[in-house]
Design a protein around this motif. Structure first.
Motif, mmCIF file in Angstrom:
data_model
loop_
_atom_site.group_PDB
_atom_site.id
_atom_site.type_symbol
_atom_site.label_atom_id
_atom_site.label_comp_id
_atom_site.label_asym_id
_atom_site.label_seq_id
_atom_site.Cartn_x
_atom_site.Cartn_y
_atom_site.Cartn_z
ATOM 1 N N MET A 175 112.042 79.735 102.529
ATOM 2 C CA MET A 175 113.472 79.990 102.728
ATOM 3 C C MET A 175 114.288 79.564 101.518
ATOM 4 O O MET A 175 115.268 80.217 101.150
ATOM 5 N N VAL A 176 113.898 78.453 100.903
ATOM 6 C CA VAL A 176 114.607 77.992 99.708
ATOM 7 C C VAL A 176 114.483 79.018 98.590
ATOM 8 O O VAL A 176 115.457 79.360 97.917
ATOM 9 N N ASP A 177 113.275 79.537 98.411
ATOM 10 C CA ASP A 177 113.076 80.533 97.355
ATOM 11 C C ASP A 177 113.734 81.864 97.699
ATOM 12 O O ASP A 177 114.212 82.572 96.798
ATOM 13 N N ASP A 178 113.756 82.221 98.973
ATOM 14 C CA ASP A 178 114.475 83.442 99.373
ATOM 15 C C ASP A 178 115.932 83.358 98.931
ATOM 16 O O ASP A 178 116.510 84.324 98.426
ATOM 17 N N ALA A 179 116.521 82.173 99.135
ATOM 18 C CA ALA A 179 117.928 81.979 98.757
ATOM 19 C C ALA A 179 118.089 81.931 97.246
ATOM 20 O O ALA A 179 119.046 82.490 96.694
ATOM 21 N N TRP A 180 117.154 81.284 96.557
ATOM 22 C CA TRP A 180 117.267 81.127 95.107
ATOM 23 C C TRP A 180 117.131 82.474 94.408
ATOM 24 O O TRP A 180 117.873 82.788 93.484
ATOM 25 N N PHE A 181 116.161 83.277 94.836
ATOM 26 C CA PHE A 181 115.926 84.587 94.215
ATOM 27 C C PHE A 181 116.787 85.690 94.824
ATOM 28 O O PHE A 181 116.872 86.785 94.278
ATOM 29 N N ASP A 182 117.372 85.399 95.969
ATOM 30 C CA ASP A 182 118.165 86.393 96.706
ATOM 31 C C ASP A 182 117.308 87.593 97.109
ATOM 32 O O ASP A 182 117.761 88.734 97.105
ATOM 33 N N ARG A 183 116.054 87.314 97.451
ATOM 34 C CA ARG A 183 115.171 88.327 98.023
ATOM 35 C C ARG A 183 114.008 87.613 98.705
ATOM 36 O O ARG A 183 113.734 86.452 98.420
ATOM 37 N N LYS A 184 113.336 88.292 99.594
ATOM 38 C CA LYS A 184 112.281 87.677 100.388
ATOM 39 C C LYS A 184 110.905 87.920 99.781
ATOM 40 O O LYS A 184 110.711 88.820 98.965
ATOM 41 N N ASN A 185 109.974 87.085 100.222
ATOM 42 C CA ASN A 185 108.555 87.256 99.870
ATOM 43 C C ASN A 185 108.315 87.330 98.371
ATOM 44 O O ASN A 185 107.576 88.189 97.880
ATOM 45 N N PHE A 218 112.686 87.716 87.689
ATOM 46 C CA PHE A 218 113.817 86.837 87.975
ATOM 47 C C PHE A 218 115.118 87.624 88.020
ATOM 48 O O PHE A 218 115.268 88.634 87.316
ATOM 49 N N PRO A 219 116.081 87.157 88.837
ATOM 50 C CA PRO A 219 117.396 87.801 88.873
ATOM 51 C C PRO A 219 118.037 87.771 87.490
ATOM 52 O O PRO A 219 117.724 86.895 86.664
ATOM 53 N N ASN A 220 118.939 88.701 87.231
ATOM 54 C CA ASN A 220 119.578 88.792 85.910
ATOM 55 C C ASN A 220 120.345 87.536 85.526
ATOM 56 O O ASN A 220 120.500 87.233 84.344
ATOM 57 N N ASN A 221 120.833 86.805 86.525
ATOM 58 C CA ASN A 221 121.666 85.632 86.236
ATOM 59 C C ASN A 221 120.881 84.323 86.246
ATOM 60 O O ASN A 221 121.461 83.249 86.147
#
Length: 215
Positions: A1-11, A30-33
């Motif tokens: 769940m922490v990584d889902d929030a950090w990356f803003d995507r699941k799995n 990784f996300p652009n930001n």
């Protein structure tokens, strides 16, 4: 769940597969930001970590069977996977592997679990270096990691935030045979509040100082 929030995507790292998991193939995007360095440096804490299976999944805790490095998904495993995917030289890998260990914390009440957790993290360092460079760490490198692990995986009462049994004696406790000895005088105890290390500023602080008011 922490990584889902950090990356803003699941799995991001794995998907559930019955009572096990399937590891995500390919290099983690990784996300652009955000950058992979920010992910490695992001602090993570596992409360009541036991022998640390959520920090490093070195083996199946039910069967005891070892898990291959490529299939591990613990909090520190994920950081080390990112380090291995984004570094080429041993110098850079060591630099960021050390930072991954410095940003991974866990506390546990039972001393035997703390010992196992520390062993699991220390051997995880060796596992990943062998997997990346086909060579074992030097004694100097192992001692460097061991010092970090000794600070970051510590024994603590999570309610009082003190070293276990350093608190004043509770009102209700189970009596022992020693309570009947005439010369058994229990000394007044002074609570020993647990200390942790902030590796970025090279400071030692009391863990309780991190708690927000009312927590």
């Amino acid at each position: 769940m922490v990584d889902d929030a950090w990356f803003d995507r699941k799995n991001v790292f794995n998907t559930c597969d019955g009572d096990s998991w399937k590891v995500t193939d390919g290099v983690i995007a990784f996300p652009n930001n955000k950058t992979w360095q920010q992910y490695v440096d992001a602090r993570r804490l596992e409360i009541s970590c036991g022998e640390a299976p959520y920090l490093v999944s070195r083996y199946n805790t039910v069967t005891g069977e070892p898990i291959q490095v490529r299939d591990r998904i613990g909090i520190l495993d994920r950081k080390l996977r990112i380090v291995s995917e984004n570094t080429q030289t041993e110098e850079d890998w060591l630099k960021w592997a050390i930072r991954a260990f410095q940003s991974t914390y866990g506390y546990e009440y039972q001393g035997d679990n703390v010992l196992l957790a520390r062993e699991n993290l220390l051997f995880t360092f060796e596992d990943y270096m062998v997997n990346k460079f086909d060579k074992k760490p030097t004694l100097v490198q192992m001692k460097k990691i061991a010092n970090i692990v000794a600070w970051n995986i510590w024994q603590m009462n999570g309610i009082t935030m003190t070293t276990p049994y350093s608190e004043a004696a509770p009102l209700h406790r189970q009596m022992t045979i020693f309570d009947y000895m005439n010369d058994n005088v229990e000394e007044e105890k002074v609570p020993m509040y647990s200390l942790i290390r902030d590796w970025r500023v090279e400071e030692t602080i009391e863990f309780r100082s991190l708690m927000s008011e009312g927590c």
